[in-house]
Write a protein that holds these residues in place. Structure first.
Motif, PDB file in Angstrom:
ATOM      1  N   GLU A 171       0.744  -1.378  -0.171  1.00 56.38           N
ATOM      2  CA  GLU A 171       0.383   0.129   0.025  1.00 56.38           C
ATOM      3  C   GLU A 171       1.097   1.552  -0.127  1.00 56.38           C
ATOM      4  OE1 GLU A 171      -3.300   0.715  -0.242  1.00 56.38           O
ATOM      5  OE2 GLU A 171      -4.509  -1.806  -0.625  1.00 56.38           O
ATOM      6  N   VAL A 172       2.082   1.043   0.680  1.00 53.97           N
ATOM      7  CA  VAL A 172       2.899   2.246   0.903  1.00 53.97           C
ATOM      8  C   VAL A 172       4.062   2.746  -0.321  1.00 53.97           C
ATOM      9  CG1 VAL A 172       2.272   2.679   3.471  1.00 53.97           C
ATOM     10  CG2 VAL A 172       4.927   1.006   2.118  1.00 53.97           C
ATOM     11  N   TYR A 173       3.568   1.115  -1.411  1.00 49.95           N
ATOM     12  CA  TYR A 173       4.351   1.559  -2.677  1.00 49.95           C
ATOM     13  C   TYR A 173       5.931   1.492  -2.647  1.00 49.95           C
ATOM     14  CZ  TYR A 173       1.042   4.681  -4.315  1.00 49.95           C
ATOM     15  OH  TYR A 173      -0.277   4.824  -5.058  1.00 49.95           O
ATOM     16  N   LEU A 174       6.153   0.102  -1.586  1.00 46.97           N
ATOM     17  CA  LEU A 174       7.513  -0.127  -1.004  1.00 46.97           C
ATOM     18  C   LEU A 174       8.212  -1.653  -1.042  1.00 46.97           C
ATOM     19  CD1 LEU A 174       8.010   1.581   2.753  1.00 46.97           C
ATOM     20  CD2 LEU A 174       9.427   2.262   0.167  1.00 46.97           C
ATOM     21  N   GLY A 175       6.717  -1.952  -2.218  1.00 44.06           N
ATOM     22  CA  GLY A 175       7.548  -4.275  -2.327  1.00 44.06           C
ATOM     23  C   GLY A 175       8.949  -3.664  -3.237  1.00 44.06           C
ATOM     24  N   TRP A 176       9.152  -2.444  -3.698  1.00 45.09           N
ATOM     25  CA  TRP A 176      10.434  -2.852  -4.693  1.00 45.09           C
ATOM     26  C   TRP A 176      11.600  -2.928  -3.276  1.00 45.09           C
ATOM     27  CZ3 TRP A 176      13.774   1.393  -3.685  1.00 45.09           C
ATOM     28  CH2 TRP A 176      13.465   2.348  -2.873  1.00 45.09           C
ATOM     29  N   LEU A 177      11.576  -2.236  -2.383  1.00 38.44           N
ATOM     30  CA  LEU A 177      11.974  -1.887  -1.790  1.00 38.44           C
ATOM     31  C   LEU A 177      13.304  -3.368  -0.791  1.00 38.44           C
ATOM     32  CD1 LEU A 177      14.289  -0.756   0.118  1.00 38.44           C
ATOM     33  CD2 LEU A 177      12.875   0.622   1.963  1.00 38.44           C
ATOM     34  N   ILE A 178      11.339  -3.639  -0.581  1.00 40.00           N
ATOM     35  CA  ILE A 178      11.706  -5.139   0.540  1.00 40.00           C
ATOM     36  C   ILE A 178      12.716  -6.309  -0.258  1.00 40.00           C
ATOM     37  CG2 ILE A 178      10.383  -7.094   1.563  1.00 40.00           C
ATOM     38  CD1 ILE A 178      10.388  -3.853   2.547  1.00 40.00           C
ATOM     39  N   ARG A 179      12.276  -6.219  -2.401  1.00 45.09           N
ATOM     40  CA  ARG A 179      13.064  -7.534  -2.532  1.00 45.09           C
ATOM     41  C   ARG A 179      14.442  -6.710  -2.812  1.00 45.09           C
ATOM     42  NH1 ARG A 179       9.437  -7.957  -7.654  1.00 45.09           N
ATOM     43  NH2 ARG A 179      10.132 -10.543  -8.155  1.00 45.09           N
ATOM     44  N   ILE A 180      14.058  -5.291  -2.917  1.00 44.44           N
ATOM     45  CA  ILE A 180      15.953  -4.940  -2.985  1.00 44.44           C
ATOM     46  C   ILE A 180      16.842  -6.094  -1.304  1.00 44.44           C
ATOM     47  CG2 ILE A 180      17.702  -3.673  -2.950  1.00 44.44           C
ATOM     48  CD1 ILE A 180      15.691  -1.667  -4.883  1.00 44.44           C
ATOM     49  N   ILE A 181      15.962  -5.593  -0.551  1.00 43.70           N
ATOM     50  CA  ILE A 181      16.899  -5.871   0.687  1.00 43.70           C
ATOM     51  C   ILE A 181      17.036  -7.080   0.938  1.00 43.70           C
ATOM     52  CG2 ILE A 181      16.599  -6.240   3.346  1.00 43.70           C
ATOM     53  CD1 ILE A 181      15.275  -2.936   3.267  1.00 43.70           C
ATOM     54  N   PHE A 182      15.604  -8.376   0.463  1.00 38.87           N
ATOM     55  CA  PHE A 182      15.542  -9.781   0.791  1.00 38.87           C
ATOM     56  C   PHE A 182      16.507 -10.308  -0.345  1.00 38.87           C
ATOM     57  CE2 PHE A 182      13.464 -14.228  -0.100  1.00 38.87           C
ATOM     58  CZ  PHE A 182      13.559 -14.124   0.988  1.00 38.87           C
ATOM     59  N   ASN A 183      16.751  -9.794  -0.826  1.00 39.29           N
ATOM     60  CA  ASN A 183      17.713 -10.360  -2.875  1.00 39.29           C
ATOM     61  C   ASN A 183      18.194  -9.335  -2.994  1.00 39.29           C
ATOM     62  OD1 ASN A 183      18.666 -11.861  -4.186  1.00 39.29           O
ATOM     63  ND2 ASN A 183      17.156 -13.156  -4.518  1.00 39.29           N
ATOM     64  N   PRO A 184      19.167  -8.549  -2.937  1.00 42.52           N
ATOM     65  CA  PRO A 184      19.445  -7.474  -3.327  1.00 42.52           C
ATOM     66  C   PRO A 184      21.163  -7.821  -4.769  1.00 42.52           C
ATOM     67  CG  PRO A 184      21.208  -8.104  -1.456  1.00 42.52           C
ATOM     68  CD  PRO A 184      19.815  -8.585  -1.338  1.00 42.52           C
ATOM     69  N   LYS A 185      21.009  -9.382  -4.805  1.00 41.13           N
ATOM     70  CA  LYS A 185      22.032  -9.314  -6.474  1.00 41.13           C
ATOM     71  C   LYS A 185      20.644  -8.847  -7.330  1.00 41.13           C
ATOM     72  CE  LYS A 185      25.029 -13.310  -7.928  1.00 41.13           C
ATOM     73  NZ  LYS A 185      25.796 -14.759  -7.469  1.00 41.13           N
ATOM     74  N   ILE A 186      20.481  -9.479  -7.662  1.00 38.96           N
ATOM     75  CA  ILE A 186      18.906  -9.379  -8.110  1.00 38.96           C
ATOM     76  C   ILE A 186      17.974  -8.101  -8.508  1.00 38.96           C
ATOM     77  CG2 ILE A 186      17.035 -10.973  -9.423  1.00 38.96           C
ATOM     78  CD1 ILE A 186      17.695 -13.008  -8.706  1.00 38.96           C
ATOM     79  N   PHE A 187      17.867  -8.087  -7.724  1.00 40.33           N
ATOM     80  CA  PHE A 187      16.683  -6.627  -7.748  1.00 40.33           C
ATOM     81  C   PHE A 187      17.388  -5.913  -7.639  1.00 40.33           C
ATOM     82  CE2 PHE A 187      14.278 -10.126  -6.091  1.00 40.33           C
ATOM     83  CZ  PHE A 187      13.523 -10.408  -7.657  1.00 40.33           C
ATOM     84  N   LEU A 188      18.415  -5.651  -6.745  1.00 40.68           N
ATOM     85  CA  LEU A 188      19.017  -3.737  -6.993  1.00 40.68           C
ATOM     86  C   LEU A 188      18.930  -3.379  -8.371  1.00 40.68           C
ATOM     87  CD1 LEU A 188      19.745  -1.396  -5.532  1.00 40.68           C
ATOM     88  CD2 LEU A 188      22.368  -2.827  -4.728  1.00 40.68           C
ATOM     89  N   LYS A 189      20.174  -4.089  -8.843  1.00 40.91           N
ATOM     90  CA  LYS A 189      20.365  -3.530 -10.426  1.00 40.91           C
ATOM     91  C   LYS A 189      19.078  -3.599 -11.291  1.00 40.91           C
ATOM     92  CE  LYS A 189      22.496  -4.913 -15.328  1.00 40.91           C
ATOM     93  NZ  LYS A 189      23.131  -5.775 -15.108  1.00 40.91           N
ATOM     94  N   ARG A 190      17.960  -4.790 -11.113  1.00 45.50           N
ATOM     95  CA  ARG A 190      16.486  -4.453 -11.804  1.00 45.50           C
ATOM     96  C   ARG A 190      15.780  -3.638 -11.578  1.00 45.50           C
ATOM     97  NH1 ARG A 190      12.978  -9.245 -11.377  1.00 45.50           N
ATOM     98  NH2 ARG A 190      15.239 -10.604 -12.006  1.00 45.50           N
ATOM     99  N   TYR A 191      16.335  -2.248 -10.748  1.00 44.02           N
ATOM    100  CA  TYR A 191      14.804  -1.527  -9.918  1.00 44.02           C
ATOM    101  C   TYR A 191      16.108  -0.706 -10.478  1.00 44.02           C
ATOM    102  CZ  TYR A 191      11.127  -3.929  -7.965  1.00 44.02           C
ATOM    103  OH  TYR A 191       9.882  -5.210  -8.377  1.00 44.02           O
ATOM    104  N   PHE A 192      17.122  -0.287 -10.670  1.00 45.66           N
ATOM    105  CA  PHE A 192      17.985   0.749 -11.098  1.00 45.66           C
ATOM    106  C   PHE A 192      17.972   1.141 -12.301  1.00 45.66           C
ATOM    107  CE2 PHE A 192      21.493   2.799 -12.745  1.00 45.66           C
ATOM    108  CZ  PHE A 192      22.005   3.795 -11.543  1.00 45.66           C
ATOM    109  N   LEU A 193      17.458  -0.055 -13.101  1.00 42.18           N
ATOM    110  CA  LEU A 193      17.454   0.079 -14.259  1.00 42.18           C
ATOM    111  C   LEU A 193      15.763   1.018 -14.582  1.00 42.18           C
ATOM    112  CD1 LEU A 193      19.054  -2.992 -15.942  1.00 42.18           C
ATOM    113  CD2 LEU A 193      19.740  -0.590 -15.628  1.00 42.18           C
ATOM    114  N   SER A 194      14.906   0.484 -14.077  1.00 43.82           N
ATOM    115  CA  SER A 194      14.213   0.372 -14.589  1.00 43.82           C
ATOM    116  C   SER A 194      13.559   2.204 -14.009  1.00 43.82           C
ATOM    117  CB  SER A 194      12.822   0.145 -12.804  1.00 43.82           C
ATOM    118  OG  SER A 194      13.144   1.114 -11.655  1.00 43.82           O
TER     119      SER A 194
END
Length: 244
Positions: free
Chosen positions: A204-227
């Motif tokens: 609801e507070v638009y922070l799903g992306w942050l939780i995914r990065i914290i949980f698996n930064p190797k995959i999601f940090l780059k993915r959301y940076f490119l977004s």
């Protein structure tokens, strides 16, 4: 009330939970493109076409929703795949005669999803392990044959990135009958705990992306940076934005 927002000829549905019971009765493709996927619409023609062809495109991307508010003063509801799956699970729990055909990325996820869905006493859960599809064109006659044979009530495509929408569009045009083809990526994994522990609050507070990065930064940090490229695309196609 704004019913939809059109961006680069893609029609995004301004949807709320109150309309779920009505829309779940319909057939066709249900897409929930996140920011990393939307950031590729200028470079992937086949993905872009799948979104244009979709029956329903939901405003899953909080980033895109914020851009609409900040630059166009358009206020719409963010409606994520997580929220849709939560409502969907409640729906199938009340309608136990439903059958579901899952298209999964691997055996581990497939086993986890089937085990989880057994809690809902669903009549039948079919599972198909998707091969590694090419990024530009998908052809899977084996999958088409299995769905034509089993005739499920729902099809859930649980693949990542942009391939699920491309596959969903392919199936919608190849199957003998029409089905609700729901492409929510890893959303079911948030409930089975195979991925990040996202809950209603973070969604609801638009922070799903942050939780995914914290949980698996190797995959999601780059993915959301490119977004972040979505901002460039948004500005580039700013004149195509309209509301209805």
């Amino acid at each position: 009330m704004i019913k939809k927002v059109i961006f680069k000829k893609i029609q995004f549905l301004n949807f709320s939970s109150e309309n779920f019971k009505k829309i779940i009765k319909n057939k066709g493709t249900f897409f929930f493109p996140a920011a990393p996927a939307l950031a590729t619409i200028d470079e992937s023609e086949v993905y872009y076409k799948s979104l244009k062809n979709a029956n329903y495109v939901f405003l899953d991307s909080g980033f895109f929703v914020l851009l609409l508010r900040l630059f166009k003063n358009i206020n719409v509801n963010k409606f994520s795949g997580f929220k849709f799956i939560k409502l969907f699970l409640s729906h199938v729990k009340k309608n136990k005669k439903n059958s579901i055909f899952l298209i999964n990325p691997n055996k581990k996820i497939s086993h986890s999803y089937k085990k989880y869905l057994k809690k809902f006493s669903i009549k039948k859960v079919y599972s198909y392990i998707a091969p590694i599809y090419p990024p530009t064109k998908i052809v899977d006659k084996k999958l088409v044959d299995q769905i034509n044979k089993t005739k499920p009530r729902f099809i859930l495509i649980n693949l990542g990135e942009t391939k699920q929408e491309i596959l969903g569009d392919y199936l919608n045009n190849r199957l003998k009958n029409k089905y609700p083809i729901i492409c929510t990526g890893a959303a079911l994994s948030f409930f089975t705990r195979d991925q990040a522990p996202i809950n209603t609050f973070f969604d609801e507070v638009y922070l799903g992306w942050l939780i995914r990065i914290i949980f698996n930064p190797k995959i999601f940090l780059k993915r959301y940076f490119l977004s972040l490229k979505l901002l460039v695309i948004f500005i580039k196609h700013f004149d195509t934005i309209e509301k209805k």
